[in-house]
Design a protein around this motif. Structure first.
Motif, PDB file in Angstrom:
ATOM      1  N   VAL A 146      10.513   0.233   7.508  1.00 62.34           N
ATOM      2  CA  VAL A 146      11.188  -0.798   8.302  1.00 62.34           C
ATOM      3  C   VAL A 146      12.332  -0.161   9.081  1.00 62.34           C
ATOM      4  N   SER A 151      12.439 -10.837   5.330  1.00 63.40           N
ATOM      5  CA  SER A 151      11.642 -10.660   6.557  1.00 63.40           C
ATOM      6  C   SER A 151      10.799 -11.886   6.868  1.00 63.40           C
ATOM      7  N   LEU A 188       6.122  -6.332   2.012  1.00 69.11           N
ATOM      8  CA  LEU A 188       7.552  -6.405   2.285  1.00 69.11           C
ATOM      9  C   LEU A 188       8.194  -7.619   1.617  1.00 69.11           C
ATOM     10  N   ILE A 242       8.098  -2.878  11.818  1.00 70.59           N
ATOM     11  CA  ILE A 242       7.587  -2.838  10.444  1.00 70.59           C
ATOM     12  C   ILE A 242       6.268  -2.080  10.467  1.00 70.59           C
TER      13      ILE A 242
END
Length: 200
Positions: A126, A154, A173, A165
């Protein structure tokens, strides 16, 4: 044999992710010390804790298929945990602005009765934007992500903090890599697509 499925986590985020599979499961809290070992790399910490959580819950439910998961934010080899407070979240986001952080997300699946045990790692790279102090403050006041590794959600407003990403498992994530989880629970004997038959 139809085995029950247990999520060995009290995380609301992981529970919501697993619900996407539209299959019954229970939730149990793993009693695991999450302290890192001396010199332990973030990826190794995440993988060790995911397996420890799955094993801890499986010990209480030996016939079930148990999922354990853990996530550690990795900033140039240094682990960043859940901030737990506004002040620590500010410090984390200041550290991460303009940087690439690898969110090391690990998942483990264990069934003691069948002797099944697998674990895997789904790293997510990220890139954070070059955030100003007012942006950090305003974000934290709005979303209060103090229970999230790396101080950002996120799936919510936190997406505005990011430049990019990079992941092969898009739910990793958020905290549970569903592609890997599906593969592992299927290998453990769970039929993901089985549904109760309608009564005649």
């Amino acid at each position: 044999m139809n085995r029950s499925l247990i999520l060995g986590s009290t995380s609301l985020y992981r529970r919501e992710l697993l619900q996407r599979l539209q299959m019954p499961f229970e939730v149990a809290s793993p009693e695991v010390d999450e302290s890192p070992l001396a010199g332990e790399a973030p990826w190794a910490l995440a993988q060790r804790l995911a397996l420890a959580k799955a094993r801890a819950v499986a010990a209480a439910f030996p016939g079930a298929v148990v999922i354990g998961a853990d996530q550690v934010a990795d900033l140039h080899g240094q682990p960043l945990g859940k901030p737990g407070s506004h002040e620590r979240a500010v410090a984390q986001l200041r550290q991460m602005r303009g940087q690439t952080v690898v969110f090391q997300t690990a998942v483990a699946v264990v069934c003691l009765e069948s002797g099944f045990e697998q674990s895997d790692l789904a790293p997510v790279r990220v890139k954070f934007r070059q955030l100003s102090d007012p942006e950090i403050e305003n974000y934290l006041r709005a979303e209060q992500p103090y229970d999230c590794a790396g101080s950002a959600k996120s799936e919510g407003l936190g997406i505005a903090l990011l430049e990019s990403i990079d992941s092969d498992d898009p739910t990793a994530l958020i905290g549970l890599p569903l592609i890997r989880t599906c593969r592992m629970i299927a290998a453990a004997g769970i039929d993901i697509f089985a549904r109760p038959k309608a009564r005649p």
